[in-house]
Design a protein around this motif. Structure first.
Motif, PDB file in Angstrom:
ATOM      1  N   PHE A 245      31.785 -33.501  11.657  1.00  0.00           N
ATOM      2  CA  PHE A 245      32.008 -33.007  13.012  1.00  0.00           C
ATOM      3  C   PHE A 245      30.674 -32.680  13.674  1.00  0.00           C
ATOM      4  CE2 PHE A 245      31.906 -29.251  10.336  1.00  0.00           C
ATOM      5  CZ  PHE A 245      31.176 -28.335  11.075  1.00  0.00           C
ATOM      6  N   ASP A 246      30.712 -32.684  14.998  1.00  0.00           N
ATOM      7  CA  ASP A 246      29.532 -32.307  15.785  1.00  0.00           C
ATOM      8  C   ASP A 246      29.592 -30.822  16.106  1.00  0.00           C
ATOM      9  OD1 ASP A 246      27.259 -32.315  17.253  1.00  0.00           O
ATOM     10  OD2 ASP A 246      28.083 -33.360  18.978  1.00  0.00           O
ATOM     11  N   GLY A 247      30.668 -30.417  16.772  1.00  0.00           N
ATOM     12  CA  GLY A 247      30.906 -29.009  17.045  1.00  0.00           C
ATOM     13  C   GLY A 247      32.334 -28.659  16.648  1.00  0.00           C
ATOM     14  N   ALA A 248      32.581 -27.392  16.310  1.00  0.00           N
ATOM     15  CA  ALA A 248      33.909 -26.992  15.840  1.00  0.00           C
ATOM     16  C   ALA A 248      34.281 -25.629  16.396  1.00  0.00           C
ATOM     17  CB  ALA A 248      33.956 -26.970  14.308  1.00  0.00           C
ATOM     18  N   ILE A 249      35.597 -25.410  16.527  1.00  0.00           N
ATOM     19  CA  ILE A 249      36.140 -24.094  16.856  1.00  0.00           C
ATOM     20  C   ILE A 249      37.096 -23.688  15.746  1.00  0.00           C
ATOM     21  CG2 ILE A 249      37.575 -22.744  18.419  1.00  0.00           C
ATOM     22  CD1 ILE A 249      36.568 -24.210  20.724  1.00  0.00           C
ATOM     23  N   ILE A 250      36.927 -22.471  15.240  1.00  0.00           N
ATOM     24  CA  ILE A 250      37.830 -21.915  14.243  1.00  0.00           C
ATOM     25  C   ILE A 250      38.608 -20.789  14.911  1.00  0.00           C
ATOM     26  CG2 ILE A 250      37.997 -20.736  12.018  1.00  0.00           C
ATOM     27  CD1 ILE A 250      35.345 -22.056  11.272  1.00  0.00           C
ATOM     28  N   PHE A 251      39.932 -20.877  14.885  1.00  0.00           N
ATOM     29  CA  PHE A 251      40.770 -19.889  15.549  1.00  0.00           C
ATOM     30  C   PHE A 251      41.295 -18.871  14.532  1.00  0.00           C
ATOM     31  CE2 PHE A 251      41.033 -23.210  18.771  1.00  0.00           C
ATOM     32  CZ  PHE A 251      40.913 -22.467  19.931  1.00  0.00           C
ATOM     33  N   THR A 252      41.065 -17.597  14.829  1.00  0.00           N
ATOM     34  CA  THR A 252      41.658 -16.506  14.061  1.00  0.00           C
ATOM     35  C   THR A 252      42.596 -15.732  14.970  1.00  0.00           C
ATOM     36  OG1 THR A 252      39.909 -14.903  14.565  1.00  0.00           O
ATOM     37  CG2 THR A 252      39.576 -16.335  12.651  1.00  0.00           C
ATOM     38  N   ARG A 253      43.429 -14.893  14.347  1.00  0.00           N
ATOM     39  CA  ARG A 253      44.445 -14.201  15.126  1.00  0.00           C
ATOM     40  C   ARG A 253      43.926 -12.906  15.745  1.00  0.00           C
ATOM     41  NH1 ARG A 253      48.520 -14.189  11.369  1.00  0.00           N
ATOM     42  NH2 ARG A 253      49.229 -16.243  12.030  1.00  0.00           N
ATOM     43  N   THR A 254      42.916 -12.298  15.144  1.00  0.00           N
ATOM     44  CA  THR A 254      42.436 -10.994  15.615  1.00  0.00           C
ATOM     45  C   THR A 254      40.937 -11.033  15.892  1.00  0.00           C
ATOM     46  OG1 THR A 254      41.965 -10.176  13.381  1.00  0.00           O
ATOM     47  CG2 THR A 254      44.203  -9.835  14.229  1.00  0.00           C
ATOM     48  N   LYS A 255      40.486 -10.029  16.629  1.00  0.00           N
ATOM     49  CA  LYS A 255      39.055  -9.906  16.920  1.00  0.00           C
ATOM     50  C   LYS A 255      38.259  -9.647  15.645  1.00  0.00           C
ATOM     51  CE  LYS A 255      40.341  -7.796  21.331  1.00  0.00           C
ATOM     52  NZ  LYS A 255      40.342  -6.549  22.124  1.00  0.00           N
ATOM     53  N   THR A 256      38.817  -8.803  14.773  1.00  0.00           N
ATOM     54  CA  THR A 256      38.138  -8.523  13.504  1.00  0.00           C
ATOM     55  C   THR A 256      37.991  -9.800  12.689  1.00  0.00           C
ATOM     56  OG1 THR A 256      39.099  -6.313  13.506  1.00  0.00           O
ATOM     57  CG2 THR A 256      38.198  -7.110  11.424  1.00  0.00           C
ATOM     58  N   GLY A 257      39.002 -10.652  12.742  1.00  0.00           N
ATOM     59  CA  GLY A 257      38.934 -11.912  12.009  1.00  0.00           C
ATOM     60  C   GLY A 257      37.788 -12.799  12.454  1.00  0.00           C
ATOM     61  N   THR A 258      37.477 -12.802  13.749  1.00  0.00           N
ATOM     62  CA  THR A 258      36.350 -13.619  14.228  1.00  0.00           C
ATOM     63  C   THR A 258      35.039 -13.159  13.611  1.00  0.00           C
ATOM     64  OG1 THR A 258      35.973 -12.216  16.175  1.00  0.00           O
ATOM     65  CG2 THR A 258      37.543 -14.019  16.416  1.00  0.00           C
ATOM     66  N   LEU A 259      34.882 -11.847  13.478  1.00  0.00           N
ATOM     67  CA  LEU A 259      33.636 -11.309  12.906  1.00  0.00           C
ATOM     68  C   LEU A 259      33.550 -11.592  11.415  1.00  0.00           C
ATOM     69  CD1 LEU A 259      33.587  -7.845  14.749  1.00  0.00           C
ATOM     70  CD2 LEU A 259      32.451  -9.968  15.425  1.00  0.00           C
ATOM     71  N   ASP A 260      34.677 -11.436  10.691  1.00  0.00           N
ATOM     72  CA  ASP A 260      34.669 -11.672   9.242  1.00  0.00           C
ATOM     73  C   ASP A 260      34.363 -13.128   8.919  1.00  0.00           C
ATOM     74  OD1 ASP A 260      35.307  -9.031   8.903  1.00  0.00           O
ATOM     75  OD2 ASP A 260      37.456  -9.363   8.635  1.00  0.00           O
ATOM     76  N   VAL A 261      35.005 -14.056   9.627  1.00  0.00           N
ATOM     77  CA  VAL A 261      34.780 -15.477   9.352  1.00  0.00           C
ATOM     78  C   VAL A 261      33.363 -15.886   9.748  1.00  0.00           C
ATOM     79  CG1 VAL A 261      35.515 -17.822   9.931  1.00  0.00           C
ATOM     80  CG2 VAL A 261      37.231 -16.054   9.556  1.00  0.00           C
ATOM     81  N   THR A 262      32.873 -15.358  10.864  1.00  0.00           N
ATOM     82  CA  THR A 262      31.499 -15.682  11.278  1.00  0.00           C
ATOM     83  C   THR A 262      30.494 -15.216  10.242  1.00  0.00           C
ATOM     84  OG1 THR A 262      32.117 -15.497  13.617  1.00  0.00           O
ATOM     85  CG2 THR A 262      29.779 -15.340  13.081  1.00  0.00           C
ATOM     86  N   GLU A 263      30.688 -14.007   9.714  1.00  0.00           N
ATOM     87  CA  GLU A 263      29.785 -13.489   8.669  1.00  0.00           C
ATOM     88  C   GLU A 263      29.817 -14.386   7.433  1.00  0.00           C
ATOM     89  OE1 GLU A 263      29.097  -9.364   6.071  1.00  0.00           O
ATOM     90  OE2 GLU A 263      30.756  -9.542   7.501  1.00  0.00           O
ATOM     91  N   LEU A 264      31.004 -14.858   7.059  1.00  0.00           N
ATOM     92  CA  LEU A 264      31.129 -15.762   5.913  1.00  0.00           C
ATOM     93  C   LEU A 264      30.353 -17.055   6.142  1.00  0.00           C
ATOM     94  CD1 LEU A 264      32.725 -16.698   3.255  1.00  0.00           C
ATOM     95  CD2 LEU A 264      34.353 -17.704   4.879  1.00  0.00           C
ATOM     96  N   LEU A 265      30.505 -17.648   7.319  1.00  0.00           N
ATOM     97  CA  LEU A 265      29.852 -18.928   7.603  1.00  0.00           C
ATOM     98  C   LEU A 265      28.334 -18.781   7.658  1.00  0.00           C
ATOM     99  CD1 LEU A 265      32.273 -20.375  10.315  1.00  0.00           C
ATOM    100  CD2 LEU A 265      32.243 -20.825   7.859  1.00  0.00           C
ATOM    101  N   GLU A 266      27.866 -17.728   8.307  1.00  0.00           N
ATOM    102  CA  GLU A 266      26.417 -17.514   8.386  1.00  0.00           C
ATOM    103  C   GLU A 266      25.817 -17.323   6.994  1.00  0.00           C
ATOM    104  OE1 GLU A 266      26.179 -14.189  11.012  1.00  0.00           O
ATOM    105  OE2 GLU A 266      25.841 -15.449  12.792  1.00  0.00           O
ATOM    106  N   LYS A 267      26.562 -16.646   6.121  1.00  0.00           N
ATOM    107  CA  LYS A 267      26.091 -16.405   4.760  1.00  0.00           C
ATOM    108  C   LYS A 267      25.924 -17.718   4.001  1.00  0.00           C
ATOM    109  CE  LYS A 267      27.401 -13.886   0.554  1.00  0.00           C
ATOM    110  NZ  LYS A 267      28.429 -12.996  -0.065  1.00  0.00           N
ATOM    111  N   HIS A 268      26.716 -18.732   4.342  1.00  0.00           N
ATOM    112  CA  HIS A 268      26.657 -20.012   3.645  1.00  0.00           C
ATOM    113  C   HIS A 268      25.905 -21.078   4.454  1.00  0.00           C
ATOM    114  CE1 HIS A 268      29.805 -18.098   1.235  1.00  0.00           C
ATOM    115  NE2 HIS A 268      29.528 -18.977   0.310  1.00  0.00           N
ATOM    116  N   GLY A 269      25.115 -20.659   5.410  1.00  0.00           N
ATOM    117  CA  GLY A 269      24.188 -21.569   6.065  1.00  0.00           C
ATOM    118  C   GLY A 269      24.697 -22.294   7.288  1.00  0.00           C
TER     119      GLY A 269
END
Length: 613
Positions: A245-269
């Motif tokens: 993919f070139d760009g992607a959007i990941i949809f979560t149900r809550t605001k807290t979920g956006t922060l948790d998933v973003t932290e996970l992705l940043e941690k893995h590069g």
């Protein structure tokens, strides 16, 4: 027989519009554009029904912008959109369509932006105004927006404005318009309040209905993964690593979920950022600019924050949390595969969310293909492919000869060059290992087998004699209790706003709400996760915690509420026994003259014993 294709030039648009459209690379109008543009150019009111991604922005913008009088420096065209993101997107599209027409000014009005910026745009003589209903109404009341000479008004995604509670503002704005004006209304569905607007404010509208999301988004490859064997976080990383993919959007149900998933992705590069309702408008716009210019690859967002986004780079949508209604799924995957572009969408489905998936498949009119999590062999192949591409590109570097000489100086001639290269591979691979150990065998159970086994043991929820359903919502609902009621001064709109904002839930998912003196009940879709219930438990309505709890089919709440319900039942039964005893003894009617104080004191003592036990 050869089919003749209709071009934009065949629709009667002026040259400055046609040249702008040609510069954007569009040649053939979409079905809704073919149907709407001629009617709007001829002065007809238009009622359009189409899903997101069908090209309706150009369907109303092109013909109405073509009729703007550049010499008149006052609002002539007004577009109302439910969210600031959609308003910004429409305004940007209008700017592109009129780039070859000097003198057209566009003002964008939405909450979160400074008033001085908006006032400056209005004072410059903006002929086109795009905004959200609340901010538009605010400017009208302040006297900074005069619609007395307006020629055209557009309601974009009218059903979404209804669900977000803006319908009263919309009707108030519509009542301010001059008698002679042209109206275009676009909506994916047509609930009764929207139909009422069409009857009240539109004159003999020409209805245009574009069928089937499948036809409007044919290039979106859809798949789903049943959550088993892996945690969702681990599966997400594997899918992102293997997907091209070139760009992607990941949809979560809550605001807290956006922060948790973003932290996970940043941690893995991964280059990722969150987008939710708690962010300032300036920060949200900066995040979207980073996604557009390529400094950001992945956006983790909620439904409300991502509505109206149209970024060409997005080729993958991951539904990390399944949406609570099927229409939201359509809006989500509509972020990719737009305007003829291809894309893919992956949906994570937990076992208790099977019913939500069925609703989506029923709307899409086709099953969504089940896929497995990429295994170690797929990860190995993908990592080696990327590693080889990096090395191949580096072989073309002009300084390569200098590093070859450096290599000869670092190692003795008797050392094997292949061993040296292998050692460098080990060092360069970093955390993403190029050689992965085989995974332990895991029981694979297909969807049909799982459904058969579920059918054999019986699904008690499916055999329920009745299911609660929300307003205009075919999905089954569960009943919840919240500890705020009329005595706290709450109204239905307060509860809807709190649930929609705190959980980033589309208001269409909120069913019947009943207000009582000390508490209220609200219907929400079945399968709501425990994490979301915890969020609602702490959320506040008029500065009082909701303390939301699930209510059983029999009307008893779980845990503490169920215990109190049984205790109240005992009290009521005791009251009835006392009443019968007094009446059977021939005394005066208990209801009218019996000594209630003694009875209440006796019940109070019983309550105290219950609490001690």
């Amino acid at each position: 027989m050869t089919e003749t294709k209709i071009t934009f030039g065949d629709l009667g648009l002026p040259e400055f519009i046609l040249s702008a459209v040609s510069d954007m690379g569009f040649e053939t109008p979409s079905p809704i554009q073919q149907a709407c543009i001629p009617h709007l150019l001829n002065g007809r009111d238009v009622l359009g029904m189409a899903q997101t991604g069908s090209g309706k922005t150009a369907a109303f913008s092109l013909p109405l912008l073509a009729q703007i009088d550049i010499e008149e420096k006052h609002p002539q065209m007004l577009v109302m959109a439910p969210t600031r993101e959609l308003a910004i997107q429409v305004a940007e599209a209008c700017e592109l369509f009129t780039k070859n027409a000097k003198g057209v000014h566009i003002a964008t009005l939405y909450g979160g932006q400074r008033y001085d910026i908006q006032l400056r745009a209005l004072r410059q003589g903006a002929q086109v105004v795009v905004g959200t209903p609340g901010r538009i109404l605010d400017h009208i009341r302040r006297g900074t927006l005069n619609l007395s000479e307006l020629k055209f008004i557009v309601l974009d995604e009218a059903d979404e404005m209804l669900r977000m509670g803006f319908i009263d503002d919309v009707e108030t704005v519509m009542a301010e318009l001059p008698a002679q004006h042209q109206t275009a209304l676009f909506s994916a569905t047509m609930p009764e309040p929207i139909r009422r607007i069409t009857k009240r404010f539109m004159t003999d509208p020409q209805e245009v209905k574009i069928q089937s999301t499948q036809r409007t988004n044919p290039d979106i490859a859809q798949s789903c993964w049943y959550v088993r064997g892996y945690r969702k976080n681990e599966a997400l990383l594997r899918f992102l690593e293997v997907e091209d993919f070139d760009g992607a959007i990941i949809f979560t149900r809550t605001k807290t979920g956006t922060l948790d998933v973003t932290e996970l992705l940043e941690k893995h590069g991964f280059r990722a950022a969150a987008l939710n309702g708690d962010m300032t408008q300036q920060l949200r716009e900066q995040t979207l600019d980073r996604l557009r210019n390529g400094s950001l690859d992945i956006l983790v967002a909620t439904d409300v924050a991502a509505r109206g986004l149209d970024v060409e780079r997005i080729s993958l949508v991951v539904n990390y949390d399944i949406p609570l209604d099927a229409e939201s799924y359509v809006h989500r995957i509509g972020r990719t595969g737009r305007a003829g572009r291809s894309g893919s969408a992956i949906l994570f489905v937990e076992p208790r969310e099977r019913r939500l998936l069925s609703n989506i498949e029923r709307l899409m009119k086709k099953p969504i293909e089940e896929v497995d999590v990429p295994n170690h062999e797929a990860l190995q192949a993908r990592r080696r492919e990327k590693f080889k591409a990096k090395i191949t590109k580096q072989l073309e570097h002009h300084d390569l000869e200098q590093y070859r000489l450096l290599l000869e100086g670092l190692f003795t001639p008797d050392q094997d060059q292949e061993d040296i290269a292998a050692a460098m591979l080990m060092l360069l691979q970093g955390k993403q290992k190029l050689i992965l150990p085989p995974e332990p065998p895991m029981e694979k159970r297909g969807r049909r087998e799982r459904d058969d086994r579920r059918g054999e043991r019986g699904d008690r929820r499916e055999r329920r004699p009745e299911e609660r359903r929300g307003y205009g919502n075919p999905q089954p609902m569960d009943l919840y209790r919240i500890e705020v009621g009329r005595a706290d001064g709450v109204d239905v709109r307060h509860i809807v706003g709190a649930i929609a904002n705190e959980g980033d839930i589309n208001s269409r998912n909120i069913g019947h709400i009943k207000l009582y003196d000390e508490y209220s009940t609200v219907e929400l879709p079945q399968g709501m996760p425990k994490e979301l219930l915890q969020v609602f438990g702490k959320a506040r309505v008029l500065n009082k915690q909701m303390r939301m709890t699930f209510v059983s089919e029999a009307g008893e709440t779980v845990g503490r509420e169920r215990h109190e319900g049984r205790r109240n039942d005992r009290r009521d039964n005791g009251f009835r026994r006392e009443e019968r005893r007094f009446n059977d003894r021939g005394n005066r009617s208990f209801n009218e003259r019996a000594p209630r104080r003694e009875f209440r004191e006796r019940n109070d003592r019983r309550d105290r014993r219950d609490r001690r036990s």
